[in-house]
Scaffold this motif. Structure first.
Motif, PDB file in Angstrom:
ATOM      1  N   LEU A 256       0.837  -1.192   0.000  1.00 42.75           N
ATOM      2  CA  LEU A 256       0.000   0.000   0.000  1.00 42.75           C
ATOM      3  C   LEU A 256       0.876   1.248   0.000  1.00 42.75           C
ATOM      4  CD1 LEU A 256      -2.680  -1.039   2.625  1.00 42.75           C
ATOM      5  CD2 LEU A 256      -3.196  -0.337   0.284  1.00 42.75           C
ATOM      6  N   ARG A 257       0.439   2.255  -0.748  1.00 47.89           N
ATOM      7  CA  ARG A 257       1.074   3.570  -0.745  1.00 47.89           C
ATOM      8  C   ARG A 257      -0.040   4.615  -0.812  1.00 47.89           C
ATOM      9  NH1 ARG A 257       6.540   2.665  -2.193  1.00 47.89           N
ATOM     10  NH2 ARG A 257       6.885   0.788  -3.448  1.00 47.89           N
ATOM     11  N   TYR A 258       0.309   5.879  -0.611  1.00 47.71           N
ATOM     12  CA  TYR A 258      -0.654   6.959  -0.818  1.00 47.71           C
ATOM     13  C   TYR A 258       0.079   8.248  -1.189  1.00 47.71           C
ATOM     14  CZ  TYR A 258       0.532   8.404   3.995  1.00 47.71           C
ATOM     15  OH  TYR A 258       1.189   8.797   5.139  1.00 47.71           O
ATOM     16  N   THR A 259      -0.592   9.089  -1.941  1.00 45.53           N
ATOM     17  CA  THR A 259      -0.054  10.374  -2.385  1.00 45.53           C
ATOM     18  C   THR A 259      -1.214  11.214  -2.942  1.00 45.53           C
ATOM     19  OG1 THR A 259       1.787  11.344  -3.651  1.00 45.53           O
ATOM     20  CG2 THR A 259       0.482   9.705  -4.788  1.00 45.53           C
ATOM     21  N   THR A 260      -1.195  12.539  -2.856  1.00 47.40           N
ATOM     22  CA  THR A 260      -0.217  13.440  -2.288  1.00 47.40           C
ATOM     23  C   THR A 260      -0.766  13.972  -0.964  1.00 47.40           C
ATOM     24  OG1 THR A 260       0.742  14.121  -4.385  1.00 47.40           O
ATOM     25  CG2 THR A 260       0.812  15.727  -2.661  1.00 47.40           C
ATOM     26  N   SER A 261       0.110  14.210  -0.004  1.00 47.77           N
ATOM     27  CA  SER A 261      -0.319  14.590   1.339  1.00 47.77           C
ATOM     28  C   SER A 261      -0.057  16.058   1.622  1.00 47.77           C
ATOM     29  CB  SER A 261       0.433  13.740   2.375  1.00 47.77           C
ATOM     30  OG  SER A 261       0.234  12.369   2.117  1.00 47.77           O
ATOM     31  N   HIS A 262      -0.740  16.554   2.641  1.00 49.91           N
ATOM     32  CA  HIS A 262      -0.505  17.913   3.132  1.00 49.91           C
ATOM     33  C   HIS A 262      -0.063  17.814   4.592  1.00 49.91           C
ATOM     34  CE1 HIS A 262      -1.122  22.087   4.302  1.00 49.91           C
ATOM     35  NE2 HIS A 262      -1.302  22.397   3.020  1.00 49.91           N
ATOM     36  N   PRO A 263       0.955  18.577   4.994  1.00 51.18           N
ATOM     37  CA  PRO A 263       1.446  18.465   6.377  1.00 51.18           C
ATOM     38  C   PRO A 263       0.374  18.693   7.434  1.00 51.18           C
ATOM     39  CG  PRO A 263       3.005  19.713   5.032  1.00 51.18           C
ATOM     40  CD  PRO A 263       1.782  19.484   4.175  1.00 51.18           C
ATOM     41  N   ARG A 264      -0.613  19.531   7.153  1.00 46.37           N
ATOM     42  CA  ARG A 264      -1.633  19.834   8.161  1.00 46.37           C
ATOM     43  C   ARG A 264      -2.587  18.668   8.402  1.00 46.37           C
ATOM     44  NH1 ARG A 264      -5.155  23.615   6.653  1.00 46.37           N
ATOM     45  NH2 ARG A 264      -5.838  23.899   8.799  1.00 46.37           N
ATOM     46  N   ASP A 265      -2.619  17.693   7.500  1.00 48.42           N
ATOM     47  CA  ASP A 265      -3.546  16.567   7.636  1.00 48.42           C
ATOM     48  C   ASP A 265      -2.840  15.281   8.074  1.00 48.42           C
ATOM     49  OD1 ASP A 265      -5.924  17.944   6.830  1.00 48.42           O
ATOM     50  OD2 ASP A 265      -5.138  17.951   4.796  1.00 48.42           O
ATOM     51  N   MET A 266      -1.610  15.407   8.550  1.00 46.04           N
ATOM     52  CA  MET A 266      -0.844  14.231   8.969  1.00 46.04           C
ATOM     53  C   MET A 266      -1.121  13.971  10.452  1.00 46.04           C
ATOM     54  SD  MET A 266       1.240  12.503   6.938  1.00 46.04           S
ATOM     55  CE  MET A 266       1.833  10.846   7.298  1.00 46.04           C
ATOM     56  N   ASP A 267      -2.258  13.293  10.753  1.00 45.31           N
ATOM     57  CA  ASP A 267      -2.637  13.106  12.150  1.00 45.31           C
ATOM     58  C   ASP A 267      -1.922  11.896  12.758  1.00 45.31           C
ATOM     59  OD1 ASP A 267      -4.029  10.829  11.279  1.00 45.31           O
ATOM     60  OD2 ASP A 267      -5.960  11.850  11.256  1.00 45.31           O
ATOM     61  N   GLN A 268      -2.079  11.736  14.076  1.00 46.51           N
ATOM     62  CA  GLN A 268      -1.346  10.679  14.784  1.00 46.51           C
ATOM     63  C   GLN A 268      -1.767   9.294  14.344  1.00 46.51           C
ATOM     64  OE1 GLN A 268       1.250  11.483  16.879  1.00 46.51           O
ATOM     65  NE2 GLN A 268       1.696   9.303  16.639  1.00 46.51           N
ATOM     66  N   SER A 269      -3.044   9.122  13.999  1.00 49.60           N
ATOM     67  CA  SER A 269      -3.510   7.817  13.530  1.00 49.60           C
ATOM     68  C   SER A 269      -2.787   7.401  12.254  1.00 49.60           C
ATOM     69  CB  SER A 269      -5.020   7.868  13.278  1.00 49.60           C
ATOM     70  OG  SER A 269      -5.472   6.697  12.633  1.00 49.60           O
ATOM     71  N   LEU A 270      -2.577   8.353  11.357  1.00 51.84           N
ATOM     72  CA  LEU A 270      -1.876   8.049  10.110  1.00 51.84           C
ATOM     73  C   LEU A 270      -0.395   7.807  10.371  1.00 51.84           C
ATOM     74  CD1 LEU A 270      -1.941   7.700   7.082  1.00 51.84           C
ATOM     75  CD2 LEU A 270      -1.843  10.187   6.826  1.00 51.84           C
ATOM     76  N   ILE A 271       0.193   8.599  11.263  1.00 56.39           N
ATOM     77  CA  ILE A 271       1.598   8.362  11.633  1.00 56.39           C
ATOM     78  C   ILE A 271       1.757   6.961  12.221  1.00 56.39           C
ATOM     79  CG2 ILE A 271       3.447   9.085  13.190  1.00 56.39           C
ATOM     80  CD1 ILE A 271       2.404  11.963  12.873  1.00 56.39           C
ATOM     81  N   ASN A 272       0.840   6.559  13.092  1.00 57.09           N
ATOM     82  CA  ASN A 272       0.909   5.231  13.691  1.00 57.09           C
ATOM     83  C   ASN A 272       0.735   4.130  12.652  1.00 57.09           C
ATOM     84  OD1 ASN A 272       1.262   6.423  16.175  1.00 57.09           O
ATOM     85  ND2 ASN A 272      -0.856   6.145  16.843  1.00 57.09           N
ATOM     86  N   ALA A 273      -0.031   4.410  11.580  1.00 61.07           N
ATOM     87  CA  ALA A 273      -0.198   3.415  10.517  1.00 61.07           C
ATOM     88  C   ALA A 273       1.141   3.070   9.881  1.00 61.07           C
ATOM     89  CB  ALA A 273      -1.178   3.939   9.465  1.00 61.07           C
ATOM     90  N   HIS A 274       2.031   4.041   9.776  1.00 60.85           N
ATOM     91  CA  HIS A 274       3.370   3.766   9.238  1.00 60.85           C
ATOM     92  C   HIS A 274       4.151   2.845  10.167  1.00 60.85           C
ATOM     93  CE1 HIS A 274       3.715   6.317   5.637  1.00 60.85           C
ATOM     94  NE2 HIS A 274       2.815   7.083   6.230  1.00 60.85           N
TER      95      HIS A 274
END
Length: 461
Positions: A256-274
Motif C-alpha cells: 500500500l502507498r498513498y499520495t499526495t499529502s498535506h502536512p496539516r492533515d498528517m494526524d497521529q492515527s496516520l503516523i501510527n499506521a506507518h
C-alpha cells in the motif's frame, strides 16, 4: 504530486470502435483516464495507441503547470490535421474530446478556439461521457463542466478483469478529490472543487476487484489524500489511517502507498499506521514547497518550517527507514535570496530521497498571479538549478545507501534488454534485475548491487 505526460498503455482488442487517450499531469489523471476507458469499453470502444486509427481522440488534460492550455491547443492543431488528411483520403470521421482540468478551466473557450473539438468534459462529470458522446453523434458540440451533486464513482462501470490485468500488477485508486486549502499558487480548488471523500465500503470493494484481477500494490490518490475522512464500514467517519488498516486486511494485496499529502492533515492515527501496517511501504510524499516562513505564509500553506521539521521527526521516530519525497517551488513572488537559502537549509536538515521542483509560474485566477514582486526569470532559473543540484545529491546518496541491502522487489514489467525486468523497491525506486518474464507480478528477494542517479541494479538472492 509528481507529473507525467503519457499515453495510456493498453493494447487494442480488435473491436470496431477505437479510442486514443492521451493523459497529461498527475497520477489522478491516469486513474481518471482508466475509468473513462472502462466507461467507453461498455459502449464498444477499445483503446488504440495509434491516433490515426481512432474513432475518438480523448485528451485528459492538466492545468497545474504554466502554458498547460497552450500545449493542449497545440495538440489539437496536430489532431485536426490528422482528421483532415483522413477525411480527404475517404476515411472515417474522428470525434475529439477534451477532458480534465483544462477542460474545466477553459470550458466553451475550447470550442471557440478549436473547431475540431466535439466535446469538453470536466473531471467531475466524466461519468457522463457515454451520454455526452451520444449527443455528439447527433451532431451537437457539448460542454459538460458543471459540478454535480452525483457521486460519479457510483455511476461508473466496474472494469473487467482483463482490462485491469492489461494495466499491470500495480494500480491507482482515487479515494479523495478536490482541495479546501487554497494555496495561493494552486488552481486545484477551482478545477477540482472542494474536498470530497469516497465512502470506505466503495473503496474496499474496488480494491478487492483490483486484487482479484492480479494487482498486488495499490496507491491511494487524492489532491490531499490524507484529508480523506469517509464513512466507515461501522457508520463512523474514518480517517486515512483507519482506511489503510482495513485495506491491509485484503488477502493478496501486498503493498500500500498513498499520495499526495498535506502536512496539516498528517494526524497521529496516520503516523501510527506507518508504524503498525507492514504492507504500508516506507515512503512518504509530503510537499513543503518552501523553507521560508515568510513565503509559506504568502503561499497560505498554514504551517511553518519548524512545524514541518518536527512533523518529519515524529514520523521517522516510528518508521526510521522511511524515504521522504517532496515538492518545491522556487521564485514565488517576494522570495529573496535569504528566503531561498532557508529552503536549502530545510532540505539539508530533512534530507530527501526524491523530490519534484519547479519555477513558480502564475496561474490565471489564483491569488499569487496578482501578487507584486514577481521574481525575474533568470533568478528563478539560477535558484532552481542550485536547488536541483542539492536534491540530486541527496537522491544519489540515499540510493547509494541501499547498495548491499537485501530487499523485497515487486517485478512489474520488462526492461530494455532481453531477460531483464524492472520492479519497484519499497522506497519507490526503479530496480533492474535479470529475471524471467513469467515472474512479472512476483515479489522476490534481491540484493542491491549498484546505484545510478535514477535507478538501482540488483541480483536475485
Amino acid at each position: 504530486m509528481s507529473t507525467l505526460d503519457k499515453q495510456t498503455p493498453q493494447q487494442t482488442s480488435g473491436k470496431e470502435k477505437k479510442v486514443f487517450i492521451k493523459t497529461f499531469g498527475c497520477q489522478m489523471n491516469v486513474y481518471d483516464s482508466e475509468r473513462m476507458s472502462d466507461a467507453l469499453a461498455k459502449d464498444g470502444y477499445s483503446e488504440t495507441t495509434n491516433v490515426d486509427d481512432a474513432d475518438l481522440v480523448l485528451l485528459n488534460t492538466c492545468h497545474i503547470r504554466e502554458k498547460a492550455a497552450e500545449k493542449v491547443y497545440s495538440d489539437l492543431g496536430r489532431i485536426n490535421k490528422t482528421k483532415e488528411k483522413r477525411l480527404a483520403a475517404g476515411g472515417k470521421d474522428m470525434k475529439v474530446a477534451v477532458a480534465g482540468c483544462v477542460a474545466q478551466a477553459e470550458g466553451k473557450e475550447i470550442l471557440r478556439r478549436s473547431p475540431v473539438v466535439d466535446l469538453v468534459i470536466g473531471p467531475q462529470t466524466y461519468h457522463q461521457l457515454p451520454n455526452a458522446l451520444e449527443r455528439v453523434h447527433q451532431g451537437k458540440r457539448v460542454v459538460e463542466t458543471e459540478f454535480t451533486e452525483d457521486d460519479k464513482f457510483e455511476h461508473l462501470p466496474k472494469a473487467e478483469k482483463k482490462q485491469i490485468r492489461s494495466r499491470g500488477v500495480t494500480a491507482f485508486l482515487t479515494v479523495q478529490e478536490g482541495c479546501d486549502k487554497f494555496c495561493t499558487f494552486c488552481v486545484v480548488p477551482y478545477t477540482r472543487g472542494s474536498e470530497v471523500s469516497r465512502p470506505a465500503n466503495q473503496l474496499i470493494s474496488e480494491a478487492e476487484s483490483l486484487v482479484a484481477a492480479g494487482v498486488r500494490e495499490i496507491t491511494l490518490l487524492g489532491q490531499n489524500v490524507n484529508a480523506w475522512h469517509g464513512e466507515g464500514g461501522d457508520g463512523r467517519e474514518w480517517g486515512l489511517g483507519e482506511l489503510l488498516h482495513e485495506l491491509a486486511k485484503i488477502e493478496g494485496l501486498d503493498r500500500l502507498r498513498y499520495t499526495t499529502s498535506h502536512p496539516r492533515d498528517m494526524d497521529q492515527s496516520l503516523i501510527n499506521a506507518h508504524r503498525d501496517i507492514e504492507k504500508l511501504m516506507p515512503y512518504l510524499h509530503l510537499p513543503v514547497q518552501s523553507g521560508s516562513d515568510k513565503i509559506l505564509k504568502s503561499m497560505n500553506r498554514r504551517h511553518t518550517r519548524d512545524e514541518y521539521i518536527k512533523l518529519m521527526k515524529r514520523i521517522r521516530d516510528v518508521r526510521p527507514d522511511l524515504a521522504l519525497s517532496g515538492d518545491f517551488i522556487v521564485g514565488f513572488p517576494g522570495e529573496t535570496e535569504e528566503d531561498f537559502e532557508d529552503t536549502l537549509d530545510l532540505i539539508r536538515q530533512v534530507e530527501y530521497a526524491q523530490a519534484y521542483s519547479f519555477k513558480y509560474s502564475p496561474r490565471p485566477g489564483t491569488p499569487g498571479a496578482d501578487f507584486d514582486n514577481h521574481v525575474p526569470e533568470d533568478i528563478k532559473a539560477d535558484r532552481l538549478k542550485r536547488l536541483q543540484t542539492l536534491l540530486a545529491e541527496q537522491q544519489l546518496a540515499f540510493s547509494q545507501q541501499c547498495v548491499g541491502k537485501d530487499i523485497d522487489l515487486l517485478l512489474e514489467k520488462k526492461g530494455k534488454r532481453e531477460g531483464q525486468l524492472i520492479g519497484r523497491s519499497p522506497w519507490l525506486q526503479s530496480v533492474i534485475v535479470d529475471a524471467k518474464e513469467s515472474q512479472i507480478g512476483d515479489i522476490i528477494k534481491v540484493r542491491i548491487t549498484r546505484a545510478a542517479p535514477n535507478s538501482l541494479e540488483a541480483d536475485i538472492i
